[in-house]
Motif scaffolding. Structure first.
Motif, PDB file in Angstrom:
ATOM      1  N   ALA A 334      -5.610  -1.574  -1.565  1.00  0.00           N
ATOM      2  CA  ALA A 334      -6.598  -1.902  -0.546  1.00  0.00           C
ATOM      3  C   ALA A 334      -6.779  -0.709   0.379  1.00  0.00           C
ATOM      4  O   ALA A 334      -5.807  -0.058   0.773  1.00  0.00           O
ATOM      5  CB  ALA A 334      -6.156  -3.122   0.254  1.00  0.00           C
ATOM      6  N   ILE A 335      -8.032  -0.419   0.726  1.00  0.00           N
ATOM      7  CA  ILE A 335      -8.333   0.662   1.659  1.00  0.00           C
ATOM      8  C   ILE A 335      -8.554   0.023   3.027  1.00  0.00           C
ATOM      9  O   ILE A 335      -9.523  -0.700   3.237  1.00  0.00           O
ATOM     10  CB  ILE A 335      -9.563   1.457   1.212  1.00  0.00           C
ATOM     11  CG1 ILE A 335      -9.370   1.973  -0.220  1.00  0.00           C
ATOM     12  CG2 ILE A 335      -9.816   2.621   2.161  1.00  0.00           C
ATOM     13  CD1 ILE A 335     -10.583   2.689  -0.792  1.00  0.00           C
ATOM     14  N   THR A 336      -7.635   0.262   3.938  1.00  0.00           N
ATOM     15  CA  THR A 336      -7.627  -0.404   5.237  1.00  0.00           C
ATOM     16  C   THR A 336      -7.822   0.618   6.357  1.00  0.00           C
ATOM     17  O   THR A 336      -7.744   1.832   6.131  1.00  0.00           O
ATOM     18  CB  THR A 336      -6.288  -1.142   5.463  1.00  0.00           C
ATOM     19  OG1 THR A 336      -5.273  -0.183   5.800  1.00  0.00           O
ATOM     20  CG2 THR A 336      -5.863  -1.903   4.205  1.00  0.00           C
ATOM     21  N   PRO A 337      -8.048   0.153   7.594  1.00  0.00           N
ATOM     22  CA  PRO A 337      -8.163   1.100   8.716  1.00  0.00           C
ATOM     23  C   PRO A 337      -6.915   1.945   8.906  1.00  0.00           C
ATOM     24  O   PRO A 337      -6.987   3.058   9.441  1.00  0.00           O
ATOM     25  CB  PRO A 337      -8.394   0.178   9.918  1.00  0.00           C
ATOM     26  CG  PRO A 337      -9.002  -1.054   9.349  1.00  0.00           C
ATOM     27  CD  PRO A 337      -8.356  -1.226   8.010  1.00  0.00           C
ATOM     28  N   GLU A 338      -5.745   1.441   8.467  1.00  0.00           N
ATOM     29  CA  GLU A 338      -4.491   2.180   8.606  1.00  0.00           C
ATOM     30  C   GLU A 338      -4.232   3.095   7.416  1.00  0.00           C
ATOM     31  O   GLU A 338      -3.237   3.819   7.392  1.00  0.00           O
ATOM     32  CB  GLU A 338      -3.317   1.211   8.744  1.00  0.00           C
ATOM     33  CG  GLU A 338      -3.317   0.422  10.041  1.00  0.00           C
ATOM     34  CD  GLU A 338      -4.354  -0.695  10.040  1.00  0.00           C
ATOM     35  OE1 GLU A 338      -4.629  -1.269   8.965  1.00  0.00           O
ATOM     36  OE2 GLU A 338      -4.911  -0.983  11.121  1.00  0.00           O
TER      37      GLU A 338
END
Length: 372
Positions: A334-338
């Motif tokens: 998953a590509i997340t803000p973090e």
């Protein structure tokens, strides 16, 4: 009883052929053309009607049909033959995989709690996740604390998103599966699920999609990149990638056999740019068609460049190097803000959605991977 079983099997088979022929597509508008194609696929290429529809073979030259991999027992046996079971178990058991990620510096969602069946024993559990098992509601509340407002709950050894669901807290009430209850009742709900299936459930902090991807995802489920790696000559390599684009109000990004409304799009390995999306226009049968814009937001799919793409590739290779004994793995990242987070690995990954996304078969490449 035996006769009923045979009749049911015959009905299911006949219904599959009927649906494959009766669903009109721009690729084969005539019924006679569809019927000829379905029969040719079955008797010359051993491809059944569902996969004929999934792979849009009506639009592909018959000479290329054998390039496609059909997910079946023989295909699964190839995965099991190239990697020892004790190493595959590390990936397939999500709690063990979480422990593995922590030890190897692989970013992954926080594992909050493990709920086991009432009769389960902790004897023999040597992993660091043993401390997260909640045998009682009191321990559940201690582990949960006040930090979590959004959770994702799934079977420890589940696959395809089966049995997974999300839970959100508003005030002192939890909302999940159409229910609104206390934290205590959420624990008992998970425990009941665990008892029914005699399996453990893990509870993780729910993640959010990167800001640049939110127009390509539904607000209720984060779509992951499926990126495939393999080992050759002691080195980790990248094979192919897709992204699962969620739509509607489901809790998971599972594409399955295109029956849940989600989409898939191929990812160019060099640039991280997306191809056109693909989804089924029917929930009953896979009538696969290209999708140029997200159905919920109207955002264009083709040409979008994934954020943090180099980091995603680097993380997949790092994860593969941490388990060199497993010769090929399909990672869900998953590509997340973090940043990128590994949600799980798949030691027997299906090729259906990857082949749909890329609109070609991967038989030759997979044979080379299996041969090492």
């Amino acid at each position: 009883m035996i006769l009923k079983r045979h009749l049911r099997k015959a009905y299911t088979c006949a219904r599959g052929y009927y649906l494959a022929v009766s669903q009109p597509t721009p690729d084969a508008p005539r019924v006679t053309t569809r019927l000829h194609g379905v029969l040719k696929a079955r008797f010359r290429h051993r491809i059944g009607p569902r996969y004929y529809s999934l792979y849009r073979l009506a639009a592909i030259e018959p000479s290329r049909w054998n390039d496609y991999v059909i997910d079946n027992k023989d295909y699964g046996d190839n995965f099991r033959a190239i990697s020892a079971e004790r190493y595959r178990t590390i990936i397939n058991r999500k709690s063990l995989f979480s422990d593995h990620c922590q030890r190897h510096g692989l970013p992954t969602p926080e594992l909050r709690v493990i709920v086991s069946p009432s009769t389960a024993s902790l004897d023999g559990d040597r992993s660091s996740t043993r401390r997260l098992v909640a045998p009682s509601v009191r321990r559940w509340l201690e582990l949960m604390g006040d930090r979590a407002d959004d959770l994702f709950i799934k079977p420890d050894d589940g696959a395809y998103g089966d049995g997974a669901f999300s839970a959100s807290r508003r005030g002192n009430r939890w909302h999940y599966q159409g229910r609104t209850t206390t934290a205590n009742d959420l624990f008992y709900f998970i425990r009941e699920r665990a008892n029914e299936g005699q399996m453990r459930f893990i509870v993780q902090s729910r993640i959010q999609a990167h800001d640049k991807l939110r127009g390509l995802m539904s607000p209720t489920a984060v779509g992951c990149v499926r990126i495939v790696t393999y080992m050759r000559d002691g080195q980790a390599h990248l094979f192919c990638a897709e992204i699962k684009l969620t739509a509607g109000d489901g809790d998971t990004d599972n594409f399955g056999l295109a029956a849940n409304g989600n989409m898939v799009s191929a990812v160019d390995m060099d640039s991280g740019r997306l191809s056109v999306g693909y989804a089924s226009r029917s929930p009953v049968w896979p009538v696969i068609q290209p999708v140029s814009e997200h159905p919920d937001t109207g955002r264009r799919i083709e040409g979008t460049r994934l954020p943090l793409w180099e980091e995603v590739k680097s993380l997949a290779l790092q994860a593969q190097r941490s388990l060199p004994e497993v010769k090929t793995i399909g990672w869900d990242i998953a590509i997340t803000p973090e940043g990128p987070l590994i949600l799980e690995g798949n030691t027997t990954y299906g090729l259906a959605s990857l082949q749909i996304a890329h609109q070609r078969g991967f038989r030759r490449e997979m044979e080379q991977i299996f041969q090492g």
